[in-house]
Design an enzyme around this catalytic site. Structure first.
Site, mmCIF file in Angstrom:
data_model
loop_
_atom_site.group_PDB
_atom_site.id
_atom_site.type_symbol
_atom_site.label_atom_id
_atom_site.label_comp_id
_atom_site.label_asym_id
_atom_site.label_seq_id
_atom_site.Cartn_x
_atom_site.Cartn_y
_atom_site.Cartn_z
ATOM 1 N N GLY A 13 21.352 74.725 -55.688
ATOM 2 C CA GLY A 13 19.994 74.442 -56.158
ATOM 3 C C GLY A 13 19.009 75.461 -55.637
ATOM 4 N N ILE A 143 16.587 72.970 -49.687
ATOM 5 C CA ILE A 143 15.411 72.135 -49.430
ATOM 6 C C ILE A 143 15.837 70.874 -48.691
ATOM 7 C CG2 ILE A 143 14.065 72.970 -51.399
ATOM 8 C CD1 ILE A 143 14.750 70.285 -52.822
ATOM 9 N N ASP A 144 17.123 70.500 -48.807
ATOM 10 C CA ASP A 144 17.601 69.226 -48.249
ATOM 11 C C ASP A 144 17.660 69.209 -46.721
ATOM 12 O OD1 ASP A 144 17.915 68.020 -50.719
ATOM 13 O OD2 ASP A 144 19.910 68.879 -50.998
ATOM 14 N N GLU A 245 15.682 59.507 -53.709
ATOM 15 C CA GLU A 245 16.504 59.312 -54.912
ATOM 16 C C GLU A 245 17.893 58.800 -54.529
ATOM 17 O OE1 GLU A 245 17.346 63.109 -56.799
ATOM 18 O OE2 GLU A 245 18.326 63.896 -55.006
ATOM 19 N N GLN A 301 9.445 69.951 -56.438
ATOM 20 C CA GLN A 301 9.501 70.060 -54.984
ATOM 21 C C GLN A 301 10.358 71.228 -54.504
ATOM 22 O OE1 GLN A 301 11.614 66.298 -53.510
ATOM 23 N NE2 GLN A 301 11.788 66.147 -55.723
ATOM 24 N N ARG A 302 11.176 71.769 -55.391
ATOM 25 C CA ARG A 302 11.991 72.927 -54.978
ATOM 26 C C ARG A 302 11.524 74.221 -55.635
ATOM 27 N NH1 ARG A 302 17.619 71.413 -58.171
ATOM 28 N NH2 ARG A 302 17.081 72.443 -60.115
#
Lengths: 409, 409
Positions: A13, A143-144, A245, A301-302
């Site tokens: 991602g 991002i995680d 999510e 958000q990414r």
């Protein structure tokens, strides 16, 4: 005499700062005297199809470098391709090393998250087995924020800044009515709640932050959820809830799977999530009669590079740069990591770490950073995360819009 | 001697620049020598409950003024309250005028959209009937850009800028994979497609814009939609579609109503829409087998004050300022309007216009600004809208987050 050539790719991602790492690799390799710096299109999957570019054709000057830092998503394109085990499909590895050898590549860099570090691990182990001198280095990106060993990952700070900023705006918007309302904001993060926790960073002198925060680290219980929302509702007319999510009920099912007809899976077997906020908003409407709205940050958000953390941009660049320096120094089969020296003043150092101990591991939010009732994060989280959202990088605005660097297809 | 006192309120859905109009009213009234400048909490509904503040308690200096310009959502709180007809409930009007007379208010300003202009119309007509000398002026505000007579409305430019910028980022994010995907982006606008059309502004030297755009002005047909998406799919792997939350099928039903259990209505009888993108993404997944994602800008498009149009901010201020000057000049029962002098170079003048001809009317996108197949907007729209998104107003960033001015409750 020029050092060997370089191959760099982006995988998984995208983030708002993944191209800053690409620039870090490019500029450092170039300044160090490396030869041609190739970029694989769509990661290892594209490389296997011999799709790559000479990056100097696109990054022509220092303005391009600055523009690329401000460009969201993976400049080179990305993939979600899982390398098969070398014992099972050796021909894939043979083909890859043939391509790399033909291009006289000596240094291979892969910018990505968990799954991408698996690729670096496989390739560096294979290289060792065949006595190849190509060096393989991982550059962390997600991002995680769920990569093992490293204090945090490039990409997280900017996503957290976006989430906290947008959260402030949403709370202000939701609170402007005197009527009753519940807003459920859905935030990314399959198993790790780092991003959802970042909603708490919106709490500041001029904002109370969301009222409740639900991380995937805690089992989601519909009844408790209803009770907790109703409790807040007693003293506030506009309730704002942040929810991952990835929240799951006790039976291990994603909350968002309820009522879904088809759930896509990628090649790593990850389900494509989504719909949690709308589902929960409907659930609350039906059970409380109060107007409820679901808001989903989704890919914004990414990719909202118009609002990045300057610190994140700088660290992403450093991660790329340090991977090059480590490779030139003889290292391989490692990933660049950050070590936190102190929270205040914020200070980190970089190092490189054995990829075998990083790949396929996953780092979640420590349970003692989550409040006992499972509806908020602690002061420790705040002290850890707040330094990561500091500073801005002004976008280059042209005719009212942020400008990006791009590859003409 | 001080002129009379002032009452100002904000009504309807908030925007990123509604507080700039508030500042325009406040500063101009103050500089012109008006007395106390009152702000009603939650619009006319709050005023009826005698909830109001002395604005000078909150706007203490020029820094506060600048901070308020950068604060999203309605600073004073808002409402969706419809004044009853004066013939039916004269006591409501009597109560309101009693409050205004007691506070020695001579100038009344209401910042809002269609429904709020109805309030100004009712109040100014009532004032004329009872020979009150209180002057009532409307200050246009709505991201929807659907107010009659005025060239455009404050709030639209910033929402359009947010939509176009986020669209660029989403398109870049969606296009980074080499796999097939369809992204459906849902944009606000119940009956007027101005906001959805703004997705086309993302088209620029470094971005091709969305592939298809569906406005509520055109009847939505599921079969045509499928065919049009499939057509684009033939030459692109990542399709991005912009769709209004307000698209309706030939039978007059909102697309998003399909499968909804409960649809909330506000006091003006407007249905609370939402779910169009997720519904259409599911529809496309099922019918094409291609991974489809729905993205909803939701309230972010009206509250993302970290990314406003400088021109919009300035014009919003001017609208508030000119309403004060008009009222001081003896005008009442009017709304400030913009008249476009030219697109390039962009030039407008302001005027004030009879509120009876504005209230409750709705301005949609002209059909000849929509392409014949109903899937895009024309050059004329581009020339009209692009000047409105120009320029930025840097947020005041504190500890990594945009700072806002707020009223402690």
């Amino acid at each position: 005499m020029a050092l060997g050539n370089v191959m760099v790719g982006q995988s998984g991602g995208p983030t708002s700062v993944i191209n800053s790492s690409l620039v870090g690799v490019y500029k450092t390799a170039k300044d160090s005297g490396c030869g041609t710096i190739y970029g694989m299109r769509n990661g290892i999957e594209g490389l296997l199809q011999e799709r790559y570019v000479d990056l100097s054709m696109y990054i022509k000057n220092d303005l391009d470098i600055e523009l690329l830092k401000r460009t969201p998503s993976s400049f080179l394109g990305t993939c979600r391709y899982k390398l098969p085990a070398a014992e099972k499909e050796p021909e894939v590895y043979k083909r890859l090393f043939d391509i790399l050898n033909r291009l006289e590549v000596k240094y291979f860099f892969y910018i990505g998250g968990n799954d991408s570090m698996d690729t670096i691990m496989q390739l560096s182990n294979y290289a060792a087995a065949i006595n190849s001198d190509i060096r393989f280095m991982g550059v962390p990106k997600t991002i995680d924020n769920d990569l093992a060993v490293t204090d945090h990952t490039p990409g997280y700070g900017s996503a957290a800044k976006y989430i906290a900023s947008a959260m402030k705006e949403i709370i202000r918007d939701a609170s402007t009515y005197s009527t009753d309302s519940i807003t459920v904001v859905e935030i990314m993060g399959r198993n790790a709640g780092w991003l959802t926790a970042a909603a708490a960073l919106s709490k500041s002198e001029d904002c109370n932050g969301p009222d409740l925060i639900y991380l995937p680290e805690v089992v989601f219980d519909h009844d408790k959820f209803m009770k907790q929302v109703s409790e807040v509702k007693k003293y506030k007319n506009a309730v704002v809830v942040a929810v991952s999510e990835g929240v799951k009920t006790a039976d291990g099912k994603y909350v968002c799977e309820a009522g879904k007809t088809n759930v896509f899976e990628d090649s790593f077997g990850h389900k494509m999530l989504g719909g949690t906020a709308l589902y929960l908003a409907d659930f609350l409407s039906e059970n409380t009669g109060i107007k409820s709205r679901g808001i989903v940050f989704s890919t914004l958000q990414r990719c909202a590079s118009h609002l990045v953390s300057r610190r994140d941009i700088t660290e992403a660049f450093t991660a790329g740069a340090d991977a090059v320096l480590a490779a030139l120094n003889g290292e391989t089969g490692k990933m660049v990591i950050f070590k936190r020296i102190s929270n205040a003043p914020y200070s980190i150092i970089t190092d490189s770490y054995d990829i075998n101990k990083i790949a396929n591991a996953e780092k979640c939010v420590p349970l003692d950073w989550i409040t006992e009732d499972g509806t908020y994060v602690s002061k420790e989280f705040d002290e850890y995360a707040r330094p990561l959202i500091i500073g801005e990088l002004t976008p280059f605005m042209v005719d009212g819009l942020p400008r990006h660097l791009f590859i003409d297809k």
